[in-house]
Design a protein around this motif. Structure first.
Motif, PDB file in Angstrom:
ATOM      1  N   GLU A  40      -9.455  73.170  16.486  1.00 32.96           N
ATOM      2  CA  GLU A  40     -10.804  73.536  16.047  1.00 32.96           C
ATOM      3  C   GLU A  40     -11.257  72.718  14.843  1.00 32.96           C
ATOM      4  O   GLU A  40     -12.336  72.962  14.300  1.00 32.96           O
ATOM      5  CB  GLU A  40     -10.845  75.028  15.695  1.00 32.96           C
ATOM      6  CG  GLU A  40     -10.498  75.963  16.862  1.00 32.96           C
ATOM      7  CD  GLU A  40     -11.431  75.757  18.041  1.00 32.96           C
ATOM      8  OE1 GLU A  40     -12.659  75.761  17.841  1.00 32.96           O
ATOM      9  OE2 GLU A  40     -10.924  75.558  19.159  1.00 32.96           O
ATOM     10  N   HIS A  41     -10.423  71.771  14.404  1.00 35.44           N
ATOM     11  CA  HIS A  41     -10.795  70.974  13.234  1.00 35.44           C
ATOM     12  C   HIS A  41     -11.928  70.008  13.567  1.00 35.44           C
ATOM     13  O   HIS A  41     -12.175  69.685  14.728  1.00 35.44           O
ATOM     14  CB  HIS A  41      -9.582  70.189  12.717  1.00 35.44           C
ATOM     15  CG  HIS A  41      -8.591  71.064  12.001  1.00 35.44           C
ATOM     16  ND1 HIS A  41      -7.661  70.565  11.133  1.00 35.44           N
ATOM     17  CD2 HIS A  41      -8.386  72.404  12.023  1.00 35.44           C
ATOM     18  CE1 HIS A  41      -6.923  71.546  10.643  1.00 35.44           C
ATOM     19  NE2 HIS A  41      -7.343  72.681  11.184  1.00 35.44           N
ATOM     20  N   THR A  42     -12.613  69.559  12.513  1.00 34.03           N
ATOM     21  CA  THR A  42     -13.687  68.592  12.705  1.00 34.03           C
ATOM     22  C   THR A  42     -13.301  67.269  12.041  1.00 34.03           C
ATOM     23  O   THR A  42     -12.445  67.224  11.151  1.00 34.03           O
ATOM     24  CB  THR A  42     -15.004  69.079  12.072  1.00 34.03           C
ATOM     25  OG1 THR A  42     -14.792  69.245  10.665  1.00 34.03           O
ATOM     26  CG2 THR A  42     -15.469  70.378  12.692  1.00 34.03           C
ATOM     27  N   LEU A  43     -13.970  66.219  12.492  1.00 31.76           N
ATOM     28  CA  LEU A  43     -13.775  64.890  11.919  1.00 31.76           C
ATOM     29  C   LEU A  43     -15.168  64.306  11.698  1.00 31.76           C
ATOM     30  O   LEU A  43     -15.954  64.216  12.636  1.00 31.76           O
ATOM     31  CB  LEU A  43     -12.983  64.014  12.898  1.00 31.76           C
ATOM     32  CG  LEU A  43     -12.599  62.611  12.430  1.00 31.76           C
ATOM     33  CD1 LEU A  43     -11.487  62.690  11.381  1.00 31.76           C
ATOM     34  CD2 LEU A  43     -12.114  61.769  13.610  1.00 31.76           C
ATOM     35  N   ASP A  44     -15.463  63.952  10.447  1.00 33.52           N
ATOM     36  CA  ASP A  44     -16.792  63.418  10.125  1.00 33.52           C
ATOM     37  C   ASP A  44     -16.647  62.040   9.496  1.00 33.52           C
ATOM     38  O   ASP A  44     -15.909  61.878   8.517  1.00 33.52           O
ATOM     39  CB  ASP A  44     -17.525  64.339   9.146  1.00 33.52           C
ATOM     40  CG  ASP A  44     -17.719  65.727   9.723  1.00 33.52           C
ATOM     41  OD1 ASP A  44     -18.211  65.826  10.861  1.00 33.52           O
ATOM     42  OD2 ASP A  44     -17.358  66.711   9.045  1.00 33.52           O
ATOM     43  N   VAL A  45     -17.394  61.093  10.046  1.00 32.73           N
ATOM     44  CA  VAL A  45     -17.323  59.737   9.501  1.00 32.73           C
ATOM     45  C   VAL A  45     -18.097  59.677   8.179  1.00 32.73           C
ATOM     46  O   VAL A  45     -19.192  60.211   8.054  1.00 32.73           O
ATOM     47  CB  VAL A  45     -17.845  58.709  10.528  1.00 32.73           C
ATOM     48  CG1 VAL A  45     -19.308  58.923  10.857  1.00 32.73           C
ATOM     49  CG2 VAL A  45     -17.623  57.292  10.031  1.00 32.73           C
ATOM     50  N   MET A  46     -17.492  59.046   7.177  1.00 31.23           N
ATOM     51  CA  MET A  46     -18.137  58.857   5.871  1.00 31.23           C
ATOM     52  C   MET A  46     -18.536  57.396   5.682  1.00 31.23           C
ATOM     53  O   MET A  46     -19.571  57.096   5.076  1.00 31.23           O
ATOM     54  CB  MET A  46     -17.184  59.294   4.744  1.00 31.23           C
ATOM     55  CG  MET A  46     -16.819  60.774   4.802  1.00 31.23           C
ATOM     56  SD  MET A  46     -15.242  61.123   3.981  1.00 31.23           S
ATOM     57  CE  MET A  46     -15.594  60.665   2.300  1.00 31.23           C
ATOM     58  N   GLU A  47     -17.695  56.484   6.139  1.00 35.53           N
ATOM     59  CA  GLU A  47     -17.950  55.048   6.034  1.00 35.53           C
ATOM     60  C   GLU A  47     -17.339  54.387   7.242  1.00 35.53           C
ATOM     61  O   GLU A  47     -16.295  54.834   7.736  1.00 35.53           O
ATOM     62  CB  GLU A  47     -17.210  54.454   4.814  1.00 35.53           C
ATOM     63  CG  GLU A  47     -17.864  54.642   3.473  1.00 35.53           C
ATOM     64  CD  GLU A  47     -17.006  54.012   2.381  1.00 35.53           C
ATOM     65  OE1 GLU A  47     -16.645  54.746   1.449  1.00 35.53           O
ATOM     66  OE2 GLU A  47     -16.682  52.806   2.486  1.00 35.53           O
ATOM     67  N   ALA A  48     -17.963  53.314   7.713  1.00 31.30           N
ATOM     68  CA  ALA A  48     -17.392  52.592   8.858  1.00 31.30           C
ATOM     69  C   ALA A  48     -17.567  51.087   8.672  1.00 31.30           C
ATOM     70  O   ALA A  48     -18.670  50.617   8.373  1.00 31.30           O
ATOM     71  CB  ALA A  48     -18.065  53.048  10.154  1.00 31.30           C
ATOM     72  N   ASP A  49     -16.470  50.377   8.804  1.00 34.30           N
ATOM     73  CA  ASP A  49     -16.486  48.913   8.759  1.00 34.30           C
ATOM     74  C   ASP A  49     -15.373  48.446   9.698  1.00 34.30           C
ATOM     75  O   ASP A  49     -14.311  47.996   9.273  1.00 34.30           O
ATOM     76  CB  ASP A  49     -16.245  48.435   7.320  1.00 34.30           C
ATOM     77  CG  ASP A  49     -16.339  46.918   7.201  1.00 34.30           C
ATOM     78  OD1 ASP A  49     -16.823  46.283   8.157  1.00 34.30           O
ATOM     79  OD2 ASP A  49     -15.907  46.380   6.166  1.00 34.30           O
ATOM     80  N   THR A  50     -15.638  48.610  10.998  1.00 38.40           N
ATOM     81  CA  THR A  50     -14.605  48.419  12.009  1.00 38.40           C
ATOM     82  C   THR A  50     -14.482  46.942  12.374  1.00 38.40           C
ATOM     83  O   THR A  50     -15.092  46.467  13.328  1.00 38.40           O
ATOM     84  CB  THR A  50     -14.912  49.291  13.247  1.00 38.40           C
ATOM     85  OG1 THR A  50     -15.188  50.620  12.813  1.00 38.40           O
ATOM     86  CG2 THR A  50     -13.728  49.314  14.207  1.00 38.40           C
ATOM     87  N   ARG A  51     -13.716  46.236  11.582  1.00 36.34           N
ATOM     88  CA  ARG A  51     -13.368  44.823  11.826  1.00 36.34           C
ATOM     89  C   ARG A  51     -12.046  44.578  11.127  1.00 36.34           C
ATOM     90  O   ARG A  51     -11.632  45.380  10.277  1.00 36.34           O
ATOM     91  CB  ARG A  51     -14.448  43.891  11.273  1.00 36.34           C
ATOM     92  CG  ARG A  51     -14.642  44.044   9.780  1.00 36.34           C
ATOM     93  CD  ARG A  51     -15.800  43.223   9.252  1.00 36.34           C
ATOM     94  NE  ARG A  51     -16.055  43.581   7.861  1.00 36.34           N
ATOM     95  CZ  ARG A  51     -15.460  42.986   6.809  1.00 36.34           C
ATOM     96  NH1 ARG A  51     -14.599  42.012   6.998  1.00 36.34           N
ATOM     97  NH2 ARG A  51     -15.721  43.380   5.579  1.00 36.34           N
ATOM     98  N   VAL A  52     -11.362  43.494  11.509  1.00 40.39           N
ATOM     99  CA  VAL A  52     -10.071  43.215  10.881  1.00 40.39           C
ATOM    100  C   VAL A  52     -10.281  43.058   9.375  1.00 40.39           C
ATOM    101  O   VAL A  52     -11.137  42.284   8.937  1.00 40.39           O
ATOM    102  CB  VAL A  52      -9.428  41.954  11.484  1.00 40.39           C
ATOM    103  CG1 VAL A  52      -8.170  41.569  10.702  1.00 40.39           C
ATOM    104  CG2 VAL A  52      -9.088  42.184  12.952  1.00 40.39           C
ATOM    105  N   GLY A  53      -9.540  43.833   8.596  1.00 41.05           N
ATOM    106  CA  GLY A  53      -9.701  43.855   7.136  1.00 41.05           C
ATOM    107  C   GLY A  53     -10.666  44.927   6.664  1.00 41.05           C
ATOM    108  O   GLY A  53     -10.722  45.220   5.468  1.00 41.05           O
ATOM    109  N   GLY A  54     -11.430  45.505   7.581  1.00 39.65           N
ATOM    110  CA  GLY A  54     -12.401  46.531   7.216  1.00 39.65           C
ATOM    111  C   GLY A  54     -11.768  47.919   7.120  1.00 39.65           C
ATOM    112  O   GLY A  54     -10.637  48.133   7.562  1.00 39.65           O
ATOM    113  N   ILE A  55     -12.524  48.848   6.529  1.00 33.79           N
ATOM    114  CA  ILE A  55     -12.014  50.209   6.308  1.00 33.79           C
ATOM    115  C   ILE A  55     -13.033  51.229   6.820  1.00 33.79           C
ATOM    116  O   ILE A  55     -14.228  51.119   6.523  1.00 33.79           O
ATOM    117  CB  ILE A  55     -11.746  50.442   4.803  1.00 33.79           C
ATOM    118  CG1 ILE A  55     -10.555  49.592   4.335  1.00 33.79           C
ATOM    119  CG2 ILE A  55     -11.489  51.924   4.507  1.00 33.79           C
ATOM    120  CD1 ILE A  55     -10.304  49.659   2.842  1.00 33.79           C
ATOM    121  N   ASP A  56     -12.549  52.206   7.600  1.00 31.45           N
ATOM    122  CA  ASP A  56     -13.342  53.383   7.977  1.00 31.45           C
ATOM    123  C   ASP A  56     -12.822  54.563   7.156  1.00 31.45           C
ATOM    124  O   ASP A  56     -11.616  54.642   6.882  1.00 31.45           O
ATOM    125  CB  ASP A  56     -13.169  53.744   9.460  1.00 31.45           C
ATOM    126  CG  ASP A  56     -13.640  52.647  10.408  1.00 31.45           C
ATOM    127  OD1 ASP A  56     -14.360  51.738   9.970  1.00 31.45           O
ATOM    128  OD2 ASP A  56     -13.255  52.712  11.596  1.00 31.45           O
TER     129      ASP A  56
END
Lengths: 149, 161
Positions: A40-56
């Motif tokens: 029942e847990h949730t997951l919410d995106v705060m930041e996304a930078d989906t590339r090699v070296g990037g951080i989500d």
């Protein structure tokens, strides 16, 4: 200081989506909200930078108090075949553990044979291993439901 | 015919009993000058260092480019590491990739711990969990490399004493 424990978990699923569609579900930060949290847990995106070296960055936990912060650092993205990333889990600014996660997608008929390997280093005792394992197992159960919907 | 690389997983652990305090052993990983001595300058003349940089802090990086002039692994070897968690004198956790001639052949999670086992005695544990991608000398080559590096680390500590 609490000891440091390490372990590795392997998961496999056969899913009724071709690799390119499954790849999107597994690597897109917004798409991961639909399956990445167990139960029942949730997951919410705060930041996304989906590339090699990037951080989500995601926030995860019970819907009324998502207390975990998850930082995904992408090390390799070779879509739709494989991805490698680290996942740091923190609560209240304290690091609980970190994982090296590998996705491997192989076409199988009209679907995909998916394997996920999670190598964990836990900083809060060996009991945390069961939580890491249950988190991934529950998340992949959700992914299977999303893929079959 | 496919060009997709084969992917496998493996791990290894090395331990050392070292005649130095945890703070002294930890310093060999944290101090750029000491780290360079055993991590970069301990290789034979067939290795040339093109560049090397250490930014030792949680969120920091370690990068290096090394040229091997002969043998089956000849070419440019590139290392990119990210420090994920550092507890001074106790623990270092980092992730790193190794590439040869631009092709990443491994991604690893390394967990290094330092435990006091008496006055000026440290039990060091190095544990590496690897994803091996395509052609690689894999865990056998990596383990061999780290045995050499930990020997060089102990030599550096003796020189500094």
């Amino acid at each position: 200081m609490m000891g440091t424990d390490t372990d590795t978990f392997h998961f496999s699923r056969n899913l009724p989506l071709p690799p390119d569609r499954l790849w999107h579900l597994m690597t897109d930060a917004k798409a991961r909200e639909a399956w990445g949290a167990p139960g029942e847990h949730t997951l919410d995106v705060m930041e996304a930078d989906t590339r090699v070296g990037g951080i989500d960055r995601h926030r995860c936990g019970p819907a009324d108090a998502p207390e975990f912060e998850v930082e995904t650092r992408w090390m390799r993205l070779d879509g739709p075949h494989d991805a490698v990333f680290t996942e740091m889990v923190e609560m209240g600014g304290m690091a609980l553990g970190v994982s090296l996660v590998t996705y491997h997608l192989a076409a199988e008929g009209s679907g995909t044979a998916l394997s996920v390997t999670v190598a964990v280093s836990s900083f809060v005792g060996p009991e945390m291993m069961a939580d890491f394992k249950a988190g991934w197992s529950g998340g992949l159960d959700n992914l299977e439901r999303v893929a079959r919907a | 015919m496919t060009s997709e690389p084969n992917i496998t997983h493996d791990s290894f652990t090395l331990t050392r009993e070292i005649a130095a305090s945890p703070a002294q052993v930890f310093a060999c990983w944290a101090d750029p000058m000491l780290k360079r001595r055993w991590f970069v300058e301990s290789d034979g003349p067939e290795w040339q260092t093109a560049d090397y940089a250490l930014d030792f802090r949680t969120g920091g990086t370690e990068t290096g480019r090394f040229e091997l002039s002969e043998g089956p692994g000849a070419g440019e070897h590139r290392q990119i590491a990210h420090f994920l968690d550092i507890a001074d004198d106790h623990r270092i956790v980092y992730a790193y990739t190794m590439a040869i001639n631009g092709r990443i052949h491994s991604a690893s999670l390394a967990t290094v711990t330092f435990a006091s086992t008496g006055s000026n005695r440290t039990h060091l544990t190095f544990h590496e969990q690897m994803t091996v991608i395509g052609d690689s000398d894999g865990v056998k080559g990596r383990r061999h490399g780290w045995i050499h590096l930990l020997n060089a680390l102990e030599h550096t500590l003796k020189e500094a004493a």
